[in-house]
Design an enzyme around this catalytic site. Structure first.
Site, PDB file in Angstrom:
ATOM      1  N   THR A  34       0.848  -1.189   0.000  1.00  0.00           N
ATOM      2  CA  THR A  34       0.000   0.000   0.000  1.00  0.00           C
ATOM      3  C   THR A  34       0.881   1.235   0.000  1.00  0.00           C
ATOM      4  O   THR A  34       1.959   1.223   0.589  1.00  0.00           O
ATOM      5  CB  THR A  34      -0.885  -0.001   1.276  1.00  0.00           C
ATOM      6  OG1 THR A  34      -1.772  -1.099   1.209  1.00  0.00           O
ATOM      7  CG2 THR A  34      -1.685   1.277   1.412  1.00  0.00           C
ATOM      8  N   GLY A  54     -10.872  -3.868   1.964  1.00  0.00           N
ATOM      9  CA  GLY A  54      -9.878  -3.823   3.033  1.00  0.00           C
ATOM     10  C   GLY A  54      -9.996  -2.536   3.824  1.00  0.00           C
ATOM     11  O   GLY A  54     -11.006  -1.819   3.771  1.00  0.00           O
TER      12      GLY A  54
HETATM   13  N1  ASP Z   1      -3.882  -2.738   3.932  1.00  0.00           N
HETATM   14  C1  ASP Z   1      -3.942  -3.352   2.632  1.00  0.00           C
HETATM   15  C2  ASP Z   1      -5.150  -4.264   2.550  1.00  0.00           C
HETATM   16  O1  ASP Z   1      -5.392  -4.991   3.505  1.00  0.00           O
HETATM   17  C3  ASP Z   1      -2.716  -4.137   2.264  1.00  0.00           C
HETATM   18  C4  ASP Z   1      -1.389  -3.433   2.474  1.00  0.00           C
HETATM   19  O2  ASP Z   1      -1.302  -2.468   3.216  1.00  0.00           O
HETATM   20  O3  ASP Z   1      -0.393  -3.887   1.892  1.00  0.00           O
HETATM   21  O4  ASP Z   1      -5.804  -4.279   1.540  1.00  0.00           O
END
Ligand code: ASP
Length: 161
Positions: free
Chosen positions: A16, A46
């Protein structure tokens, strides 16, 4: 529910990008963009697109952006918790307290936050969390882990093992 442990073992992850900003007029902003997690079912939502979960900003108080295990972050409404802590404490303590609370459900996360005065705090309980920041009175800095900034491995916050 996604088998996050299995995904991590297999090294499948999209990660992210999160951003917080403060302009000269005192306006805070926060944003996150994510590829989600490998293996997520179609239609999964998410933490990243949900205000109060993966991000939040409020003028006069600060801003926060988060990356990590979305199921756990969303369940704890981690950005909202951080904003609550920012009312009473500085951004470094606010993100650390939020990570402490994440232990209740487990999961890994990294957070970066502004306090009301533009001070910056960041912490993670993951093995790494890349952060860069700069400002009119802060020279640009880039870190791959909190240990690089503090010079001490002890300062990395570890979640419940
Ligand atoms: N928080 C993101 C999700 O769960 C994934 C990430 O931060 O890499 O979709």
């Amino acid at each position: 529910m996604i088998a996050t442990e299995q995904i991590k073992k297999e090294g499948k992850s999209h990660d992210t990008v999160g951003c917080i900003a403060l302009d000269q007029a005192g306006n805070f902003a926060a944003a996150t963009s994510t590829g989600g997690l490998e293996g997520a079912p179609v239609g999964r939502v998410g933490d990243s697109p949900q205000p109060g979960c993966g991000f939040y900003a409020e003028n006069g108080r600060g801003a926060v952006a988060i990356s990590g295990d979305g199921e756990y972050i969303a369940r704890m409404m981690l950005a909202g918790r951080t904003m609550y802590h920012l009312e009473k404490t500085d951004p470094q303590k606010a993100v650390e307290e939020s990570l402490e609370e994440l232990k209740k459900v487990g999961g890994e996360a990294g957070l970066i936050a502004f306090g009301h005065d533009g001070s910056i705090g960041w912490a993670h309980n993951s093995s790494h969390f890349s952060v860069a920041f700069a400002g009119s009175e802060i020279s640009p800095r880039i870190y791959l882990s909190k240990a690089e900034e503090t010079g001490s491995q002890d300062k990395i916050l570890k979640g419940a093992a």
